[in-house]
Enzyme design. Structure first.
Site, PDB file in Angstrom:
ATOM      1  N   CYS A   1       0.813  -1.229   0.000  1.00 16.25           N
ATOM      2  CA  CYS A   1       0.000   0.000   0.000  1.00 16.25           C
ATOM      3  C   CYS A   1       0.840   1.271   0.000  1.00 16.25           C
ATOM      4  O   CYS A   1       0.304   2.368  -0.160  1.00 16.25           O
ATOM      5  CB  CYS A   1      -0.962   0.011   1.180  1.00 16.25           C
ATOM      6  SG  CYS A   1      -2.257  -1.221   1.008  1.00 16.25           S
TER       7      CYS A   1
ATOM      8  N   HIS B   1      -3.490   7.397   2.828  1.00 17.40           N
ATOM      9  CA  HIS B   1      -3.910   6.109   2.258  1.00 17.40           C
ATOM     10  C   HIS B   1      -5.289   5.732   2.795  1.00 17.40           C
ATOM     11  O   HIS B   1      -5.536   5.807   4.010  1.00 17.40           O
ATOM     12  CB  HIS B   1      -2.872   5.047   2.636  1.00 17.40           C
ATOM     13  CG  HIS B   1      -3.260   3.671   2.202  1.00 17.40           C
ATOM     14  ND1 HIS B   1      -3.622   3.377   0.912  1.00 17.40           N
ATOM     15  CD2 HIS B   1      -3.351   2.507   2.901  1.00 17.40           C
ATOM     16  CE1 HIS B   1      -3.921   2.087   0.824  1.00 17.40           C
ATOM     17  NE2 HIS B   1      -3.766   1.539   2.015  1.00 17.40           N
TER      18      HIS B   1
ATOM     19  N   ASN C   1     -10.368   0.343  -0.310  1.00 17.22           N
ATOM     20  CA  ASN C   1      -8.902   0.404  -0.335  1.00 17.22           C
ATOM     21  C   ASN C   1      -8.406  -0.085  -1.700  1.00 17.22           C
ATOM     22  O   ASN C   1      -8.469  -1.263  -1.998  1.00 17.22           O
ATOM     23  CB  ASN C   1      -8.345  -0.481   0.791  1.00 17.22           C
ATOM     24  CG  ASN C   1      -6.827  -0.470   0.859  1.00 17.22           C
ATOM     25  OD1 ASN C   1      -6.156   0.026  -0.045  1.00 17.22           O
ATOM     26  ND2 ASN C   1      -6.285  -1.036   1.924  1.00 17.22           N
TER      27      ASN C   1
HETATM   28  O1  UT7 Z   1      -4.028  -1.104   3.316  1.00 17.54           O
HETATM   29  C1  UT7 Z   1      -3.172  -1.969   4.029  1.00 17.54           C
HETATM   30  C2  UT7 Z   1      -3.318  -1.797   5.452  1.00 17.54           C
HETATM   31  N1  UT7 Z   1      -4.559  -2.347   5.925  1.00 17.54           N
HETATM   32  C3  UT7 Z   1      -5.198  -1.749   6.906  1.00 17.54           C
HETATM   33  O2  UT7 Z   1      -4.773  -0.706   7.336  1.00 17.54           O
HETATM   34  C4  UT7 Z   1      -6.424  -2.418   7.499  1.00 17.54           C
HETATM   35  C5  UT7 Z   1      -6.327  -2.435   8.992  1.00 17.54           C
HETATM   36  N2  UT7 Z   1      -7.395  -3.155   9.686  1.00 17.54           N
HETATM   37  C6  UT7 Z   1      -8.688  -2.735   9.666  1.00 17.54           C
HETATM   38  O3  UT7 Z   1      -9.039  -1.805   8.987  1.00 17.54           O
HETATM   39  C7  UT7 Z   1      -9.653  -3.415  10.616  1.00 17.54           C
HETATM   40  O4  UT7 Z   1      -8.944  -4.237  11.503  1.00 17.54           O
HETATM   41  C8  UT7 Z   1     -10.764  -4.259   9.904  1.00 17.54           C
HETATM   42  C9  UT7 Z   1     -11.723  -3.338   9.170  1.00 17.54           C
HETATM   43  C10 UT7 Z   1     -10.119  -5.240   8.936  1.00 17.54           C
HETATM   44  C11 UT7 Z   1     -11.557  -5.027  10.958  1.00 17.54           C
HETATM   45  O5  UT7 Z   1     -12.088  -4.123  11.916  1.00 17.54           O
HETATM   46  P1  UT7 Z   1     -11.910  -4.430  13.495  1.00 17.54           P
HETATM   47  O6  UT7 Z   1     -12.614  -3.347  14.204  1.00 17.54           O
HETATM   48  O7  UT7 Z   1     -10.445  -4.602  13.754  1.00 17.54           O
HETATM   49  O8  UT7 Z   1     -12.724  -5.766  13.668  1.00 17.54           O
HETATM   50  P2  UT7 Z   1     -12.239  -7.165  14.249  1.00 17.54           P
HETATM   51  O9  UT7 Z   1     -11.448  -7.898  13.234  1.00 17.54           O
HETATM   52  O10 UT7 Z   1     -11.661  -6.965  15.598  1.00 17.54           O
HETATM   53  O11 UT7 Z   1     -13.638  -7.864  14.429  1.00 17.54           O
HETATM   54  C12 UT7 Z   1     -14.617  -7.413  15.369  1.00 17.54           C
HETATM   55  C13 UT7 Z   1     -15.832  -8.307  15.269  1.00 17.54           C
HETATM   56  C14 UT7 Z   1     -15.493  -9.787  15.345  1.00 17.54           C
HETATM   57  O12 UT7 Z   1     -16.557 -10.435  16.021  1.00 17.54           O
HETATM   58  P3  UT7 Z   1     -16.401 -10.845  17.582  1.00 17.54           P
HETATM   59  O13 UT7 Z   1     -15.211 -11.751  17.631  1.00 17.54           O
HETATM   60  O14 UT7 Z   1     -16.199  -9.544  18.311  1.00 17.54           O
HETATM   61  O15 UT7 Z   1     -17.697 -11.517  17.850  1.00 17.54           O
HETATM   62  C15 UT7 Z   1     -15.469 -10.213  13.901  1.00 17.54           C
HETATM   63  O16 UT7 Z   1     -15.760 -11.574  13.733  1.00 17.54           O
HETATM   64  O17 UT7 Z   1     -16.468  -8.120  14.000  1.00 17.54           O
HETATM   65  C16 UT7 Z   1     -16.565  -9.361  13.310  1.00 17.54           C
HETATM   66  N3  UT7 Z   1     -16.364  -9.123  11.884  1.00 17.54           N
HETATM   67  C17 UT7 Z   1     -17.358  -8.771  11.060  1.00 17.54           C
HETATM   68  N4  UT7 Z   1     -18.680  -8.595  11.257  1.00 17.54           N
HETATM   69  C18 UT7 Z   1     -19.430  -8.228  10.187  1.00 17.54           C
HETATM   70  C19 UT7 Z   1     -15.200  -9.133  11.190  1.00 17.54           C
HETATM   71  N5  UT7 Z   1     -15.437  -8.821   9.904  1.00 17.54           N
HETATM   72  C20 UT7 Z   1     -16.758  -8.586   9.803  1.00 17.54           C
HETATM   73  C21 UT7 Z   1     -17.594  -8.215   8.732  1.00 17.54           C
HETATM   74  N6  UT7 Z   1     -18.912  -8.044   8.979  1.00 17.54           N
HETATM   75  N7  UT7 Z   1     -17.112  -7.978   7.495  1.00 17.54           N
END
Ligand code: UT7
Length: 331
Positions: free
Chosen positions: A116, A256, A286
């Site tokens: 990225c 970004h 993204n």
């Molecule tokens: O460009 C390269 C660099 N990349 C980035 O900078 C991306 C960095 N990461 C992120 O943007 C975020 O971590 C994500 C958007 C990928 C995920 O957001 P998060 O707030 O970190 O969510 P999480 O992975 O901690 O998940 C929270 C909850 C989980 O459920 P429980 O375990 O709390 O019950 C996940 O299973 O949300 C659930 N979950 C979803 N729910 C609905 C994860 N993905 C989804 C989804 N829809 N798509």
């Protein structure tokens, strides 16, 4: 003789027609519009659907947009850099094909890959060639067809990424405009948290790996998120301090577009008002190497000669950094 600096003198952009909305994703994986919007800021992304069309198709169209807007003769271009994490093919340069297709027949060309941060690092490369006096017209294109290695059954990644391309022209400037300073970094210990494991030279694709989806992008979102927030904000603040820039000196943050929360955290650390933060993640998601030039393309008419822009990016590798650039023209 006044010092030559490297200025951006034109921009162009292209996104494919097909719009993948959060509502459509709701029918594909267990997710919902509310979760995606509040956690990422994304509403829709563009996907290149046509068979046989790769990243070069996006890059060529972004470059043609720039050429049409400026009337520049492509034969005048000295160098074409395609910043990308999704080259068309192995063993054949995407930039070489792109340059030939747009008629840049007097240019040499190469791909630049830093996940990225590809476009950000490409800005540094293009500027160095210009500052040295070696070349006069460099076309830097950021392009990615992320949909080519996203698993549309994995809700952790398929909601984030989109396809697109943006192009900028770098030319010499003797008024002190253009790239002023840069702070670029990488840390290979981050590679396990964001990668497509199979399909490269370490682990060439096998039928078993493909059957298990190991050629798709894997991301440990939480770890990447934490590192992105810390590092992007850190380098943006460092570059402001090093250049004696207060928040009122900064006209725009060009960050970004990976997650709106990461961009907001960076803007907060810089003390910037929301109005100074370029944002189009809601439309494109993204697009990896294309996020920064697509922002410039969308905001071009609002930019004024002399505006101080702070660029910031973070991505796989890990790679990250910040660039301070003075905008060189009114459109
Ligand atoms: O460009 C390269 C660099 N990349 C980035 O900078 C991306 C960095 N990461 C992120 O943007 C975020 O971590 C994500 C958007 C990928 C995920 O957001 P998060 O707030 O970190 O969510 P999480 O992975 O901690 O998940 C929270 C909850 C989980 O459920 P429980 O375990 O709390 O019950 C996940 O299973 O949300 C659930 N979950 C979803 N729910 C609905 C994860 N993905 C989804 C989804 N829809 N798509």
């Amino acid at each position: 003789m006044s010092k030559i600096s490297a200025a951006i003198t034109a921009v162009g952009g292209y996104v494919p027609e097909y719009v993948l909305t959060n509502q459509i994703l709701e029918t594909m994986v267990d997710t919902n519009d509310e979760w995606i919007t509040t956690r990422t800021g994304i509403k829709e992304r563009r996907i290149l659907k046509e068979d046989g069309k790769g990243t070069s198709f996006l890059a060529i169209n972004a470059a043609k947009d720039l050429l049409n807007k400026t009337g520049l003769d492509p034969k005048e271009i000295d160098l074409v850099i395609v910043a990308t994490a999704s080259p068309d093919m192995k063993a054949a340069s995407t930039a070489a094909y792109t340059a030939t297709q747009i008629g840049a027949t007097n240019a040499f060309s190469f791909d630049l890959e830093a996940a990225c941060s590809s476009f950000l690092f490409g800005m540094s490369t293009a500027s160095s060639y210009i500052e040295s006096g070696k070349y006069k017209k460099i076309l830097l294109i950021g392009a990615d067809k992320n949909s080519s290695f996203i698993n549309y059954k994995d809700r952790a990644t398929c909601i984030i990424f989109g396809d697109g391309a943006g192009a900028v022209l770098f030319e010499p400037n003797n008024e002190g405009l253009g790239l002023q300073d840069e702070y670029l970094r990488s840390d290979g210990s981050g590679r396990e948290f964001l990668q497509a494991t199979y399909g490269g030279s370490s682990y060439p694709s096998t039928p078993e790996a493909v059957a298990e989806g190991k050629h798709y992008v894997f991301q440990d979102g939480k770890t990447v998120f934490k590192n992105a927030v810390f590092n992007m904000a850190d380098v943006a603040e460092k570059i402001m301090t090093r250049n004696n820039l207060s928040k009122s000196d900064v006209a725009w943050l060009v960050a970004h577009q990976a997650n709106k929360r990461i961009i907001d955290a960076t803007a907060n650390r810089m003390g910037l008002d929301e109005k100074k933060v370029m944002m189009n993640i809601e439309k494109y998601g993204n697009t990896t190497s294309a996020t920064l030039p697509l922002l410039l393309n969308d905001y071009e008419t609002q930019l004024k000669k002399g505006d101080n822009l702070i660029f910031a990016a973070f991505g796989g590798g890990f790679t990250w950094g910040s660039i301070y650039l003075k905008w060189a023209y009114n459109s």
